[in-house]
Scaffold this motif. Structure first.
Motif, PDB file in Angstrom:
ATOM      1  N   GLN A 104      44.357  39.478  40.802  1.00 42.82           N
ATOM      2  CA  GLN A 104      44.200  40.233  42.039  1.00 42.82           C
ATOM      3  C   GLN A 104      42.768  40.746  42.181  1.00 42.82           C
ATOM      4  OE1 GLN A 104      46.720  43.676  42.316  1.00 42.82           O
ATOM      5  NE2 GLN A 104      46.314  43.997  44.489  1.00 42.82           N
ATOM      6  N   GLN A 105      42.174  41.188  41.068  1.00 44.70           N
ATOM      7  CA  GLN A 105      40.803  41.686  41.129  1.00 44.70           C
ATOM      8  C   GLN A 105      39.814  40.571  41.429  1.00 44.70           C
ATOM      9  OE1 GLN A 105      40.693  43.564  37.264  1.00 44.70           O
ATOM     10  NE2 GLN A 105      40.875  45.633  38.131  1.00 44.70           N
ATOM     11  N   VAL A 106      40.096  39.345  40.954  1.00 46.41           N
ATOM     12  CA  VAL A 106      39.222  38.214  41.266  1.00 46.41           C
ATOM     13  C   VAL A 106      39.168  38.011  42.778  1.00 46.41           C
ATOM     14  CG1 VAL A 106      38.962  35.711  41.099  1.00 46.41           C
ATOM     15  CG2 VAL A 106      39.502  37.048  39.052  1.00 46.41           C
ATOM     16  N   GLU A 107      40.320  38.049  43.439  1.00 40.81           N
ATOM     17  CA  GLU A 107      40.364  37.873  44.891  1.00 40.81           C
ATOM     18  C   GLU A 107      39.655  39.017  45.600  1.00 40.81           C
ATOM     19  OE1 GLU A 107      41.383  35.129  46.334  1.00 40.81           O
ATOM     20  OE2 GLU A 107      41.741  34.369  44.304  1.00 40.81           O
ATOM     21  N   LEU A 108      39.855  40.240  45.112  1.00 46.22           N
ATOM     22  CA  LEU A 108      39.210  41.396  45.755  1.00 46.22           C
ATOM     23  C   LEU A 108      37.693  41.344  45.576  1.00 46.22           C
ATOM     24  CD1 LEU A 108      41.650  44.287  44.714  1.00 46.22           C
ATOM     25  CD2 LEU A 108      41.364  43.294  46.997  1.00 46.22           C
ATOM     26  N   ILE A 151      26.461  41.495  29.857  1.00 41.13           N
ATOM     27  CA  ILE A 151      27.840  41.621  30.332  1.00 41.13           C
ATOM     28  C   ILE A 151      28.335  40.269  30.810  1.00 41.13           C
ATOM     29  CG2 ILE A 151      29.349  42.728  32.028  1.00 41.13           C
ATOM     30  CD1 ILE A 151      27.381  45.078  32.043  1.00 41.13           C
ATOM     31  N   GLN A 152      29.529  39.910  30.359  1.00 40.67           N
ATOM     32  CA  GLN A 152      30.165  38.642  30.729  1.00 40.67           C
ATOM     33  C   GLN A 152      31.470  38.936  31.462  1.00 40.67           C
ATOM     34  OE1 GLN A 152      30.625  34.984  27.997  1.00 40.67           O
ATOM     35  NE2 GLN A 152      32.555  36.046  27.770  1.00 40.67           N
ATOM     36  N   CYS A 153      31.660  38.303  32.602  1.00 39.72           N
ATOM     37  CA  CYS A 153      32.880  38.474  33.391  1.00 39.72           C
ATOM     38  C   CYS A 153      33.804  37.285  33.167  1.00 39.72           C
ATOM     39  CB  CYS A 153      32.560  38.598  34.878  1.00 39.72           C
ATOM     40  SG  CYS A 153      31.526  40.023  35.279  1.00 39.72           S
ATOM     41  N   VAL A 154      35.083  37.554  32.947  1.00 39.44           N
ATOM     42  CA  VAL A 154      36.067  36.486  32.728  1.00 39.44           C
ATOM     43  C   VAL A 154      37.317  36.789  33.533  1.00 39.44           C
ATOM     44  CG1 VAL A 154      35.206  35.989  30.408  1.00 39.44           C
ATOM     45  CG2 VAL A 154      37.089  37.597  30.700  1.00 39.44           C
ATOM     46  N   ASP A 155      38.111  35.728  33.783  1.00 38.89           N
ATOM     47  CA  ASP A 155      39.400  35.916  34.450  1.00 38.89           C
ATOM     48  C   ASP A 155      40.489  36.060  33.391  1.00 38.89           C
ATOM     49  OD1 ASP A 155      40.030  33.411  33.465  1.00 38.89           O
ATOM     50  OD2 ASP A 155      40.041  32.400  35.401  1.00 38.89           O
ATOM     51  N   PRO A 156      41.758  36.231  33.767  1.00 33.88           N
ATOM     52  CA  PRO A 156      42.813  36.460  32.763  1.00 33.88           C
ATOM     53  C   PRO A 156      42.970  35.339  31.754  1.00 33.88           C
ATOM     54  CG  PRO A 156      43.594  37.041  34.957  1.00 33.88           C
ATOM     55  CD  PRO A 156      42.285  36.363  35.144  1.00 33.88           C
ATOM     56  N   THR A 157      42.542  34.119  32.090  1.00 37.66           N
ATOM     57  CA  THR A 157      42.669  32.991  31.165  1.00 37.66           C
ATOM     58  C   THR A 157      41.475  32.877  30.218  1.00 37.66           C
ATOM     59  OG1 THR A 157      41.592  31.389  32.642  1.00 37.66           O
ATOM     60  CG2 THR A 157      43.967  31.739  32.935  1.00 37.66           C
TER      61      THR A 157
END
Length: 348
Positions: A186-190, A147-153
């Motif tokens: 927003q989820q990154v901050e949370l 599993i790889q996590c990424v931000d919107p960019t």
């Protein structure tokens, strides 16, 4: 007087009945836009794709009794909350057409006309601007995916907690990539403050297919700043022990694999990575011998990042850099010559 009124009433009733019958028998045509898409509920081990972007827009001409056309017009104009509202959205269900993997040509008019929706409307499809669509049904296989996590960019995020670290999903046999969890800003901050439950997905064609169960994601409280650093990697092999001494691995694109790439890392993590004997690894598997030696095998390389640096989110491949694929083939080695032990005469 009463008799005349009764006769007049009968005449009026019969006139209305004749008019109604004539109206019901009269046929009308109507032209409206419709859509065709892949239906939901398809088996998890099948992927269905069209040769045109979905949903496919269709310009239909329908024909039928004037009363049926009037009902359709009313239902098309009904409010969204009206249960009888009609949108002329059609869904392709491979289970009723072609359940086996392969490529098929679907006649649009025949398919729509045979469907339940047209039977319920009581209308006939006369013309459609899209005559046929080519449908490909591909067999998928279940695989455990990292599993790889990424931000919107698309920037890769290194989680502090990721449980479980893998997920079983249906993908194409040749797929070696990860399942992705995309976090909104927003989820990154949370996620820096608490654990989030999010569902990974893989992209099949132009569709995102999500895992059934979510995973737990927690990001470090503060973001680690990584610097862009060029690297000309050294390439090594991860080869099955069953192939050692039997095959020679010929890299067909070694120059491409050893050309400069970009790594994002902290100074300490990059320094440790530079000291690694081989920064890029090519995996050679037992089943690679079944491929034609002239064609060879293509497989994404493995970046041999230090495990501690990965866990702390201190190093990663630049997301803008292409993921390199090794192209290699296996060349059978000649069998070793048989050795014979000379006979020794016994001492008299």
């Amino acid at each position: 007087m009463i008799s005349r009124i009764k006769k007049l009433a009968v005449v009026i009733f019969l006139s209305i009945l004749i008019w109604a019958y004539a109206y019901m028998a009269q046929e009308e045509t109507i032209s409206r836009m419709a859509t065709l898409d892949v239906g939901g509920g398809i088996r998890s081990d099948l992927q269905v794709t069209f040769d045109k972007p979905t949903p496919i827009t269709l310009n239909l001409t329908l024909k039928g009794p004037a009363s049926k056309v009037a009902v359709l017009k009313r239902r098309l104009l009904a409010a969204d909350t009206d249960q009888e509202r009609e949108r002329l959205d059609f869904l392709y269900d491979p289970e009723t057409e072609h359940s086996l993997p392969g490529t098929y040509t679907l006649n649009i008019i025949d398919y729509l006309q045979a469907g339940e929706k047209m039977r319920d409307l009581g209308l006939q499809v006369i013309t459609c601007d899209v005559q046929t669509v080519q449908i490909t049904i591909s067999q998928l296989v279940g695989k455990p995916l990292a599993i790889q996590c990424v931000d919107p960019t698309g920037k890769i995020l290194q989680p502090e907690t990721l449980e479980p670290a893998t997920v079983a999903m249906f993908v194409r046999k040749e797929y070696d990539g990860p399942a992705t969890v995309t976090l909104t800003s927003q989820q990154v901050e949370l996620a820096r403050k608490s654990v989030l439950r999010l569902r990974p997905y893989v992209t099949l064609g132009n569709q995102q297919v999500y895992a059934k169960n979510p995973v737990s994601v927690k990001l470090p409280a503060t973001e680690i700043l990584l610097q862009s650093r060029p690297l000309q990697p050294r390439v090594g092999l991860l080869i099955s022990r069953n192939l050692l001494g039997k095959y020679q691995v010929e890299l067909l694109n070694e120059n491409e694999l050893t050309s400069v790439t970009t790594i994002l890392a902290t100074p300490e993590a990059f320094s440790e990575f530079e000291k690694t004997i081989y920064q890029v690894l090519v995996e050679v598997r037992d089943d690679d011998v079944t491929l034609a030696t002239t064609e060879g095998t293509k497989r994404p390389v493995i970046y041999n990042f230090p495990s501690q640096s990965i866990r702390l989110g201190e190093i990663q491949l630049d997301p803008t850099a292409p993921v390199r694929q090794a192209h290699f083939r296996l060349i059978p080695l000649p069998a070793p010559a048989a050795t014979t032990t000379p006979l020794v005469n016994p001492t008299p």
